[in-house]
Design an enzyme around this catalytic site. Structure first.
Site, PDB file in Angstrom:
ATOM      1  CG  HIS A   9       4.509  -0.393  -3.925  1.00 36.27           C
ATOM      2  ND1 HIS A   9       5.787   0.125  -4.016  1.00 36.27           N
ATOM      3  CD2 HIS A   9       3.831   0.428  -3.090  1.00 36.27           C
ATOM      4  CE1 HIS A   9       5.888   1.202  -3.261  1.00 36.27           C
ATOM      5  NE2 HIS A   9       4.711   1.415  -2.698  1.00 36.27           N
ATOM      6  CG  HIS A  44       4.661   7.917  -3.864  1.00 33.89           C
ATOM      7  ND1 HIS A  44       5.756   8.592  -3.347  1.00 33.89           N
ATOM      8  CD2 HIS A  44       4.184   7.152  -2.850  1.00 33.89           C
ATOM      9  CE1 HIS A  44       5.934   8.258  -2.085  1.00 33.89           C
ATOM     10  NE2 HIS A  44       4.999   7.374  -1.760  1.00 33.89           N
TER      11      HIS A  44
END
Length: 259
Positions: free
Chosen positions: A17, A65
């Site tokens: 991740h 992100h």
């Protein structure tokens, strides 16, 4: 047919991740989604890296992100308001900026799971991944956005459609289909996806159930759960039939799930 993104590596899949940032790396300022984080995941033996795509002011697709830079760099501006060169300077002491082009070129044996975060990034992402479609899975909370990226990849000459996972609307339709026990509606919901990438639960609603896993597998779709960092939870989910774990601790997941 199984998409090449899934071939060569048997479940359970470990998806790093935003790369891999261990506590000692974070103490030295290394940030998620940095070049160093992707390199660390690769060095740890992770075949899959999950990341996010934004577009800079000068049109470069970068792995980042958040919409703004405040949490990662302390700069309050949005990614779309800075150039790639400015962002490179801001990330220089945080593991280094990595663009999508750099990620695909520098790590040719990594399979990327790319979340298209903003509408303006969909077409640029699709065009850039076209030569690498066999090792890219495209996702987004927006089904329209992921489909736009897939169409752009095919229009740019991709020899195969990139793999893809369901957006929020598709998952909602699937949960409704499961609730009324309609396999026809389940089939329609899953018709254009290769994977379901979901949290185990959303508030009081449990998403990852035995019925969902069995329905997905019946239609040739894998189930990947995010973001799981507890080893006990990793083992429990895999024992229930989950095909992949998206985790901040890919090193731990590889050790306990692949040994």
């Amino acid at each position: 047919m199984t998409h090449p993104w899934f071939e060569g590596t048997a479940p359970p899949r470990v998806l790093a991740h935003r790369g891999l940032v261990r506590s000692e790396d974070a103490a030295h300022g290394i940030a998620e989604n940095s070049f160093a984080a992707v390199a660390a995941a690769h060095a740890a033996g992770c075949d899959y890296v999950e990341s996010d795509c934004h577009l800079t002011a000068d049109g470069r697709v970068v792995l980042f992100h958040d919409e703004d830079l405040s949490r990662v760099t302390g700069d309050p501006r949005q990614v779309a308001q800075v150039s790639a060169r400015e962002l490179e300077k801001l990330m220089a002491q945080r593991g280094g900026l990595i663009t999508l082009v750099q990620a695909l070129d520098a790590f040719p044996d990594v399979r990327f799971n790319l979340d298209v975060k903003v509408p303006d990034a969909a077409v640029p992402v699709g065009r850039l991944i076209a030569p690498h479609a066999e090792r890219v899975l495209v996702t987004s909370f927006s089904d329209d956005r992921r489909r736009e990226a897939l169409e752009a990849a095919l229009a740019a000459g991709a020899g195969i459609r990139p793999a893809t996972s369901a957006g929020t609307a598709t998952i909602v339709r699937l949960l409704g289909a499961l609730a009324v026990r309609s396999d026809r509606l389940v089939h329609r919901a899953l018709a254009d996806v290769d994977a379901l990438q979901v949290p185990e639960r959303r508030g009081p609603v449990r998403i990852v159930t035995k019925r969902l896993i069995e329905a997905a597998h019946r239609h040739g779709v894998e189930v990947h759960v995010w973001t799981v960092n507890d080893p006990v939870a990793m083992r429990r989910l895999v024992a229930r039939g989950v095909d992949g774990i998206v985790t901040d601790r890919a090193d731990i997941a590889l050790r306990i799930l692949k040994d």
